[in-house]
Design a protein around this motif. Structure first.
Motif, short mmCIF file in Angstrom:
data_model
loop_
_atom_site.label_atom_id
_atom_site.label_comp_id
_atom_site.label_asym_id
_atom_site.label_seq_id
_atom_site.Cartn_x
_atom_site.Cartn_y
_atom_site.Cartn_z
N LEU A 64 0.82 -1.21 0.00
CA LEU A 64 0.00 0.00 0.00
C LEU A 64 0.86 1.27 0.00
CD1 LEU A 64 -3.15 -0.21 2.34
CD2 LEU A 64 -3.01 0.85 0.10
N SER A 65 1.94 1.24 0.75
CA SER A 65 2.81 2.41 0.85
C SER A 65 3.42 2.80 -0.49
CB SER A 65 3.92 2.16 1.88
OG SER A 65 3.37 2.00 3.17
N ASP A 66 3.51 1.86 -1.43
CA ASP A 66 4.08 2.16 -2.75
C ASP A 66 3.24 3.17 -3.52
OD1 ASP A 66 5.95 0.29 -2.10
OD2 ASP A 66 5.21 -1.26 -3.46
N PHE A 67 1.99 3.37 -3.10
CA PHE A 67 1.10 4.26 -3.82
C PHE A 67 0.93 5.61 -3.14
CE2 PHE A 67 0.07 0.03 -5.35
CZ PHE A 67 0.08 0.24 -6.72
N ARG A 68 1.87 5.96 -2.29
CA ARG A 68 1.86 7.30 -1.70
C ARG A 68 1.99 8.35 -2.81
NH1 ARG A 68 2.62 7.33 3.85
NH2 ARG A 68 3.34 5.34 4.74
N LEU A 76 -6.35 7.45 1.64
CA LEU A 76 -7.04 6.20 1.35
C LEU A 76 -8.54 6.37 1.57
CD1 LEU A 76 -5.76 2.72 2.49
CD2 LEU A 76 -8.15 3.32 2.79
N LEU A 77 -9.31 5.86 0.64
CA LEU A 77 -10.77 5.84 0.77
C LEU A 77 -11.22 4.39 0.87
CD1 LEU A 77 -13.63 7.27 0.42
CD2 LEU A 77 -13.40 6.69 -1.99
N CYS A 94 -1.29 6.91 7.39
CA CYS A 94 -2.15 7.10 6.23
C CYS A 94 -3.46 7.78 6.67
CB CYS A 94 -2.44 5.78 5.52
SG CYS A 94 -3.53 4.66 6.38
N LYS A 95 -4.03 8.57 5.77
CA LYS A 95 -5.24 9.33 6.06
C LYS A 95 -6.43 8.61 5.43
CE LYS A 95 -2.82 13.75 6.38
NZ LYS A 95 -2.71 15.14 5.86
N ASP A 141 -5.20 8.35 -3.13
CA ASP A 141 -4.12 7.53 -3.67
C ASP A 141 -4.51 6.07 -3.78
OD1 ASP A 141 -2.13 9.72 -3.62
OD2 ASP A 141 -2.40 9.58 -1.45
N ALA A 142 -5.41 5.62 -2.90
CA ALA A 142 -5.83 4.23 -2.90
C ALA A 142 -7.29 4.12 -2.46
CB ALA A 142 -4.95 3.39 -1.99
N VAL A 143 -7.99 3.17 -3.04
CA VAL A 143 -9.36 2.84 -2.63
C VAL A 143 -9.37 1.37 -2.22
CG1 VAL A 143 -11.77 2.61 -3.36
CG2 VAL A 143 -10.40 4.53 -4.20
N VAL A 144 -10.01 1.08 -1.10
CA VAL A 144 -10.11 -0.29 -0.59
C VAL A 144 -11.58 -0.70 -0.55
CG1 VAL A 144 -9.78 -1.79 1.42
CG2 VAL A 144 -7.99 -0.16 0.76
N CYS A 145 -11.85 -1.92 -0.96
CA CYS A 145 -13.22 -2.43 -0.99
C CYS A 145 -13.16 -3.94 -0.74
CB CYS A 145 -13.83 -2.12 -2.36
SG CYS A 145 -15.57 -2.48 -2.52
#
Length: 246
Positions: A64-68, A76-77, A94-95, A141-145
């Motif tokens: 995940l950190s690679d997508f900062r 992150l959403l 991360c926010k 930067d990232a979306v998690v689902c």
């Protein structure tokens, strides 16, 4: 013969769940399910699922950190946050913006927030995956689902919203239960349980082939694996896990 067996067993399940169907018909079941039933069962099923899925989630979120962003922040959403089972896997600092269509998860969500102080929680939005208008385009930067695409009204519309809110080069992380192989007994029971399961569990669909939606979407790259995570006494076993890059 198989179709006749499915219809017969569906009818039997419908009779067993007849009070729920009647409550649904008069408009009582859906609000009660959303407020009481679904949170109750989800919290208990989550304990089992998280234990079985922990290794897969550790592997999934390790990069995940690679997508900062270039500034060094990771915004992150999470769609369908539920009780916040994924917080433990997020990198420090991360926010996170939490979203869920069901506001009744907030009490359990607060407990997991308190357990995971390494994460900065920005806000909680009551929103469906297909309508994230409160989130600006290209802002995360990232979306998690995880275990959410089974119950959204439209998978393709949800993926379009994911692509909209992601910045270029951002990533979408997913872990979802999906339809079993059509020739398997697992698929047979998914077909049998489908109508009643969907009613009881607030729209959860057992037979979605979500990997097809992902592969047909406009992500530049999709990394996807088919895995097995078995939940006792349920037809949920086949899953997909991976991430897609905008």
């Amino acid at each position: 013969m198989a179709e006749a067996s499915i219809l017969f067993l569906r009818a039997c399940l419908t009779l067993l769940a007849l009070p729920i169907y009647l409550l649904s018909f008069v408009g009582i079941w859906q609000p009660f399910c959303k407020k009481v039933v679904f949170p109750f069962f989800l919290e208990r099923l989550s304990v089992v699922h998280e234990r079985k899925a922990k290794k897969h989630k550790q592997e999934l979120f390790h990069n995940l950190s690679d997508f900062r962003s270039p500034s060094g922040e990771l915004k992150l959403l999470e769609i369908g946050t539920g009780f916040g089972a994924n917080f433990q896997f997020y990198p420090p600092g991360c926010k996170v913006t939490c979203t869920d269509i069901n506001p009744n998860f907030q009490q359990g969500l607060s407990k997991n927030m308190n357990k995971n102080q390494h994460v900065h929680y920005e806000r909680f939005l009551v929103a469906a995956g297909e309508d994230l208008h409160q989130v600006p385009s290209g802002s995360v930067d990232a979306v998690v689902c995880t275990l959410v695409l089974c119950s959204v009204h439209n998978v393709n519309d949800t993926l379009k919203e994911v692509l909209r809110v992601l910045r270029p080069g951002g990533a979408f992380y997913f872990l979802e239960h999906v339809a079993a192989e059509p020739s398997s007994w697992n698929y047979f029971w998914q077909q049998v349980c489908y109508p009643t399961w969907k009613l009881v569990f607030c729209g959860c669909c057992l037979t979605r082939e979500i990997w097809k939606n992902l592969k047909q979407s406009k992500f530049s790259e999709v990394k996807l694996q088919h895995i097995s995570i078995s939940l006792p006494w349920t037809p949920i076993k086949p899953h997909i896990v991976g991430y897609a890059v905008k």
